[in-house]
Scaffold this motif. Structure first.
Motif, PDB file in Angstrom:
ATOM      1  N   PHE A  14       0.775  -1.156  -0.131  1.00 62.15           N
ATOM      2  CA  PHE A  14       0.021  -0.006   0.070  1.00 62.15           C
ATOM      3  C   PHE A  14       0.775   1.203  -0.132  1.00 62.15           C
ATOM      4  CE2 PHE A  14      -2.156   3.497   2.138  1.00 62.15           C
ATOM      5  CZ  PHE A  14      -3.221   3.494   1.386  1.00 62.15           C
ATOM      6  N   ILE A  15       0.665   2.253  -0.873  1.00 55.09           N
ATOM      7  CA  ILE A  15       1.249   3.331  -1.011  1.00 55.09           C
ATOM      8  C   ILE A  15       0.216   4.422  -1.027  1.00 55.09           C
ATOM      9  CG2 ILE A  15       3.689   2.879  -1.804  1.00 55.09           C
ATOM     10  CD1 ILE A  15       2.384   3.360  -4.751  1.00 55.09           C
ATOM     11  N   SER A  16       0.457   5.640  -0.270  1.00 59.03           N
ATOM     12  CA  SER A  16      -0.603   6.734  -0.257  1.00 59.03           C
ATOM     13  C   SER A  16      -0.708   7.850  -1.161  1.00 59.03           C
ATOM     14  CB  SER A  16      -0.460   6.983   1.310  1.00 59.03           C
ATOM     15  OG  SER A  16      -1.576   8.119   1.927  1.00 59.03           O
ATOM     16  N   HIS A  17      -1.765   8.252  -1.510  1.00 53.79           N
ATOM     17  CA  HIS A  17      -1.969   9.229  -2.432  1.00 53.79           C
ATOM     18  C   HIS A  17      -1.709  10.513  -1.767  1.00 53.79           C
ATOM     19  CE1 HIS A  17      -4.196  11.899  -5.106  1.00 53.79           C
ATOM     20  NE2 HIS A  17      -5.024  12.487  -4.066  1.00 53.79           N
ATOM     21  N   ASN A  18      -0.973  11.546  -2.499  1.00 55.40           N
ATOM     22  CA  ASN A  18      -0.799  12.808  -1.940  1.00 55.40           C
ATOM     23  C   ASN A  18      -1.359  13.764  -2.667  1.00 55.40           C
ATOM     24  OD1 ASN A  18       0.673  15.150  -1.350  1.00 55.40           O
ATOM     25  ND2 ASN A  18       2.589  14.684  -1.788  1.00 55.40           N
ATOM     26  N   SER A  19      -2.397  14.662  -2.078  1.00 59.76           N
ATOM     27  CA  SER A  19      -3.412  15.409  -2.606  1.00 59.76           C
ATOM     28  C   SER A  19      -2.789  16.601  -3.073  1.00 59.76           C
ATOM     29  CB  SER A  19      -4.665  15.511  -1.626  1.00 59.76           C
ATOM     30  OG  SER A  19      -5.344  14.491  -1.530  1.00 59.76           O
ATOM     31  N   LEU A  20      -1.697  16.962  -2.104  1.00 59.54           N
ATOM     32  CA  LEU A  20      -1.155  18.206  -2.611  1.00 59.54           C
ATOM     33  C   LEU A  20       0.566  18.297  -2.877  1.00 59.54           C
ATOM     34  CD1 LEU A  20      -1.896  21.153  -1.917  1.00 59.54           C
ATOM     35  CD2 LEU A  20      -1.184  21.260   0.272  1.00 59.54           C
ATOM     36  N   PRO A  21       0.865  17.790  -3.965  1.00 61.24           N
ATOM     37  CA  PRO A  21       2.255  17.880  -4.339  1.00 61.24           C
ATOM     38  C   PRO A  21       2.619  18.968  -4.641  1.00 61.24           C
ATOM     39  CG  PRO A  21       0.946  16.700  -6.226  1.00 61.24           C
ATOM     40  CD  PRO A  21       0.065  17.195  -4.862  1.00 61.24           C
ATOM     41  N   ASP A  22       4.060  19.512  -4.355  1.00 61.12           N
ATOM     42  CA  ASP A  22       4.533  21.050  -4.629  1.00 61.12           C
ATOM     43  C   ASP A  22       5.293  20.546  -5.975  1.00 61.12           C
ATOM     44  OD1 ASP A  22       5.168  23.544  -4.790  1.00 61.12           O
ATOM     45  OD2 ASP A  22       6.706  23.266  -3.588  1.00 61.12           O
ATOM     46  N   LEU A  23       4.501  20.367  -7.079  1.00 52.98           N
ATOM     47  CA  LEU A  23       5.304  19.600  -8.393  1.00 52.98           C
ATOM     48  C   LEU A  23       4.508  19.841  -9.457  1.00 52.98           C
ATOM     49  CD1 LEU A  23       7.675  17.695  -9.029  1.00 52.98           C
ATOM     50  CD2 LEU A  23       6.155  16.048  -8.697  1.00 52.98           C
ATOM     51  N   ASN A  24       5.052  20.237 -10.607  1.00 49.69           N
ATOM     52  CA  ASN A  24       4.672  20.307 -11.965  1.00 49.69           C
ATOM     53  C   ASN A  24       4.720  18.827 -12.728  1.00 49.69           C
ATOM     54  OD1 ASN A  24       3.401  22.922 -11.722  1.00 49.69           O
ATOM     55  ND2 ASN A  24       5.484  23.669 -12.410  1.00 49.69           N
ATOM     56  N   PHE A  25       3.753  18.451 -13.394  1.00 51.25           N
ATOM     57  CA  PHE A  25       3.778  17.030 -14.405  1.00 51.25           C
ATOM     58  C   PHE A  25       4.968  17.422 -14.922  1.00 51.25           C
ATOM     59  CE2 PHE A  25       2.746  14.145 -17.547  1.00 51.25           C
ATOM     60  CZ  PHE A  25       2.547  13.010 -16.332  1.00 51.25           C
ATOM     61  N   ASP A  26       5.212  18.195 -15.823  1.00 52.10           N
ATOM     62  CA  ASP A  26       6.439  18.158 -16.740  1.00 52.10           C
ATOM     63  C   ASP A  26       7.695  18.361 -16.138  1.00 52.10           C
ATOM     64  OD1 ASP A  26       6.147  20.823 -16.033  1.00 52.10           O
ATOM     65  OD2 ASP A  26       5.918  21.411 -17.936  1.00 52.10           O
ATOM     66  N   GLU A  27       7.850  18.290 -14.863  1.00 53.69           N
ATOM     67  CA  GLU A  27       9.050  18.600 -14.099  1.00 53.69           C
ATOM     68  C   GLU A  27       9.732  17.025 -13.630  1.00 53.69           C
ATOM     69  OE1 GLU A  27       8.328  22.749 -11.884  1.00 53.69           O
ATOM     70  OE2 GLU A  27       8.128  20.869 -10.764  1.00 53.69           O
ATOM     71  N   ILE A  28       8.548  16.068 -13.806  1.00 50.04           N
ATOM     72  CA  ILE A  28       9.204  14.861 -13.315  1.00 50.04           C
ATOM     73  C   ILE A  28      10.182  14.314 -14.068  1.00 50.04           C
ATOM     74  CG2 ILE A  28       8.139  12.294 -13.167  1.00 50.04           C
ATOM     75  CD1 ILE A  28       5.413  13.706 -12.302  1.00 50.04           C
ATOM     76  N   ASP A  29      11.159  13.607 -13.669  1.00 49.99           N
ATOM     77  CA  ASP A  29      12.417  13.257 -14.145  1.00 49.99           C
ATOM     78  C   ASP A  29      12.481  11.514 -14.019  1.00 49.99           C
ATOM     79  OD1 ASP A  29      14.516  12.551 -15.515  1.00 49.99           O
ATOM     80  OD2 ASP A  29      15.947  13.799 -13.796  1.00 49.99           O
ATOM     81  N   THR A  30      12.341  10.843 -14.942  1.00 50.49           N
ATOM     82  CA  THR A  30      12.254   9.417 -14.795  1.00 50.49           C
ATOM     83  C   THR A  30      13.658   8.767 -14.820  1.00 50.49           C
ATOM     84  OG1 THR A  30      11.567   8.998 -17.093  1.00 50.49           O
ATOM     85  CG2 THR A  30      10.148   9.253 -15.424  1.00 50.49           C
ATOM     86  N   SER A  31      14.728   9.591 -15.437  1.00 45.26           N
ATOM     87  CA  SER A  31      15.971   9.066 -15.702  1.00 45.26           C
ATOM     88  C   SER A  31      16.659   8.606 -14.411  1.00 45.26           C
ATOM     89  CB  SER A  31      17.027  10.001 -16.378  1.00 45.26           C
ATOM     90  OG  SER A  31      17.243  11.198 -15.331  1.00 45.26           O
ATOM     91  N   THR A  32      17.523   7.656 -14.591  1.00 43.50           N
ATOM     92  CA  THR A  32      18.465   6.994 -13.538  1.00 43.50           C
ATOM     93  C   THR A  32      19.684   6.695 -13.967  1.00 43.50           C
ATOM     94  OG1 THR A  32      18.535   5.761 -11.405  1.00 43.50           O
ATOM     95  CG2 THR A  32      17.399   4.864 -13.687  1.00 43.50           C
ATOM     96  N   GLU A  33      20.482   5.890 -13.251  1.00 44.06           N
ATOM     97  CA  GLU A  33      21.755   5.460 -13.548  1.00 44.06           C
ATOM     98  C   GLU A  33      21.855   3.865 -13.467  1.00 44.06           C
ATOM     99  OE1 GLU A  33      26.168   5.518 -12.037  1.00 44.06           O
ATOM    100  OE2 GLU A  33      25.863   7.319 -12.922  1.00 44.06           O
ATOM    101  N   PHE A  34      22.278   3.395 -14.190  1.00 45.92           N
ATOM    102  CA  PHE A  34      22.479   1.923 -14.125  1.00 45.92           C
ATOM    103  C   PHE A  34      23.504   1.364 -14.863  1.00 45.92           C
ATOM    104  CE2 PHE A  34      20.816  -2.675 -15.466  1.00 45.92           C
ATOM    105  CZ  PHE A  34      20.997  -3.148 -14.071  1.00 45.92           C
ATOM    106  N   LEU A  35      24.454   0.386 -14.237  1.00 51.39           N
ATOM    107  CA  LEU A  35      25.553  -0.082 -14.877  1.00 51.39           C
ATOM    108  C   LEU A  35      26.602   1.200 -15.454  1.00 51.39           C
ATOM    109  CD1 LEU A  35      24.346  -3.286 -17.048  1.00 51.39           C
ATOM    110  CD2 LEU A  35      25.609  -3.138 -14.579  1.00 51.39           C
ATOM    111  N   GLY A  36      26.589   2.197 -14.734  1.00 49.27           N
ATOM    112  CA  GLY A  36      27.588   3.258 -14.959  1.00 49.27           C
ATOM    113  C   GLY A  36      26.981   4.225 -16.062  1.00 49.27           C
TER     114      GLY A  36
END
Length: 336
Positions: free
Chosen positions: A28-50
Motif C-alpha cells: 500500500f502506498i498513499s495518495h498525496n493530494s498536495l504535491p508541490d510539483l508540476n507534471f512536466d518536471e518529473i524526471d524518470t532518468s536514473t543510472e544503471f551499470l554506470g
C-alpha cells in the motif's frame, strides 16, 4: 536441439495459462493530494551499470539463437534504443556451440549502438572463458548468469549437477572486468541466498520472483514423462523476495523482475527498494501478438502512467520515489 528448444520456449510461453501472484498488490502506498510539483518536471532518468538511462526499466533476457528469435531481438533492441533503456539478451550458450547463432545476439548491439546498455547472458554453470566470450559477442556492458535449477530439473534433458555453482560465480566475478548480474528465472531469491552471493563479490542481483514467466509450466508442456503441474505454485513471490533482499547492503543493486506487467508494478518495485524493474514475458506477448507498434505502445503507455503515479505520490525523480513510505498488507505481511 537448443535451436528447437528456444523456439518451443517462446511458443509454450504463449500457451501458458497459470498466473501466480507477485504479492505486489499487498503493498500500500498513499495518495498525496498536495504535491508541490508540476507534471512536466518529473524526471524518470536514473543510472544503471554506470550509464544514464531514460527510464528505470529494462528489457530482460528472452531469446536468441534462431532466425525467429533474431527478428524478435531486432524489435526488442529497437525499443531499447528508442526508449533509452537497457536490454539483456537470452542465454548465449547456443552461440558458444554454433557460431552461426551469434548473429541473432550481435544484432542487439548493432542496433542500440555504443551508447546503449546491452547485457550478455549465460548459465551460472558457465566457465570463465565462456563468460568472456558471451560478453565479447554482444560487446556487453555486463553479463547475467542465470540460476535456473527449477527449470533444469523439470526439463527432461536438463542439468542435474549443481555442486560448485557459488564458487564458479565467485571465480567469474573476479575474472571479468565487467559487472556481474546474478539472475533467477522466476522463482525468487531469498535473503540467505542473496547474502551468499554478496559475500562472493556479486553487486547486482535480479531477484526474478514468482508471479511471472513460469518455467516449470513451460517445461511441463514439453515433457511427456512426468506431470509437474502441482509445482506451478513453487517460488518466492516477487514482492517478498524484493523486501527480503533489500535488507542486503546498499551497494547490492537490485533488479525487480518476475510478473512486472504494468506501471503500478514498476512503481511499487522501486518503492520496495529495486534500483530498476525488468519486463520480459508480458512484452513478448504484446510483440508476438500485435507486432512492434503494439509492443511500443504497451511500454510507452506504462511509462506515461508511471509518471502519473509519481505525480500522485508527489515524487519528482526516481531517488525521491525510492524513499516513498509504504505498508505491507495481506499475505505479504504474513510472509515478511
Amino acid at each position: 536441439m537448443r535451436r528447437v528448444r528456444k523456439k518451443e520456449h517462446i511458443e509454450n510461453y504463449l500457451k501458458t495459462s497459470y498466473r501466480g501472484d507477485t504479492l505486489l498488490g499487498d503493498v500500500f502506498i498513499s495518495h498525496n493530494s498536495l504535491p508541490d510539483l508540476n507534471f512536466d518536471e518529473i524526471d524518470t532518468s536514473t543510472e544503471f551499470l554506470g550509464k544514464k538511462i531514460n527510464n528505470p526499466i529494462m528489457i530482460n533476457a528472452m531469446t536468441g539463437g534462431s532466425d525467429f528469435s533474431q527478428e524478435i531481438n531486432k524489435d526488442l533492441a529497437t525499443l531499447a534504443k528508442e526508449l533509452g533503456i537497457p536490454m539483456a539478451v537470452g542465454s548465449e550458450t547456443i552461440a558458444l556451440e554454433d557460431s552461426e547463432s551469434e548473429k541473432s545476439f550481435r544484432v542487439v548491439r548493432e542496433i542500440v549502438g555504443p551508447e546503449g546498455i546491452v547485457i550478455a547472458n549465460l548459465s551460472g554453470l558457465a566457465s570463465l572463458e565462456e563468460a568472456k566470450k558471451a560478453i565479447e559477442i554482444v560487446d556487453g556492458d555486463a553479463i547475467q548468469l542465470h540460476l535456473n535449477m527449477a527449470q533444469e530439473l523439470v526439463m527432461e534433458e536438463g542439468d542435474r549437477e549443481f555442486k560448485g555453482v557459488l564458487n564458479n560465480i565467485e571465480s567469474i566475478a573476479k575474472g571479468i572486468d565487467k559487472p556481474l548480474i546474478i539472475k533467477e528465472v522466476g522463482f525468487g531469491v531469498s535473503y540467505e541466498v542473496g547474502k551468499k552471493l554478496y559475500d562472493s563479490g556479486v553487486r547486482y542481483l535480479d531477484i526474478s520472483g514468482y508471479g511471472g514467466t513460469n518455467f516449470i509450466e513451460i517445461e511441463n508442456l514439453r515433457s511427456h514423462e512426468v506431470d509437474f503441474s502441482e509445482l506451478y505454485s513453487w517460488g518466492i513471490p516477487t514482492a517478498a523476495s524484493l523486501v527480503q533482499c533489500r535488507k542486503l547492503p546498499d551497494d547490492m543493486k537490485l533488479v525487480a523482475s518476475g510478473g512486472i506487467r504494468n506501471s503500478m508494478d514498476i512503481v511499487k518495485s522501486l518503492v520496495l527498494g529495486a534500483d530498476i524493474a525488468a519486463i520480459s514475458g508480458e512484452l513478448l506477448a504484446y510483440l508476438v501478438h500485435g507486432g512492434y507498434a503494439n509492443a511500443k505502445d504497451y511500454l510507452e503507455s506504462n511509462l506515461y502512467k508511471m509518471r502519473v503515479l509519481m505525480m500522485l505520490l508527489g515524487k519528482g525523480n526516481i531517488e525521491e520515489l525510492k524513499k516513498t513510505d509504504y505498508k505491507l498488507t495481506g499475505k505479504l505481511k504474513e510472509i515478511i
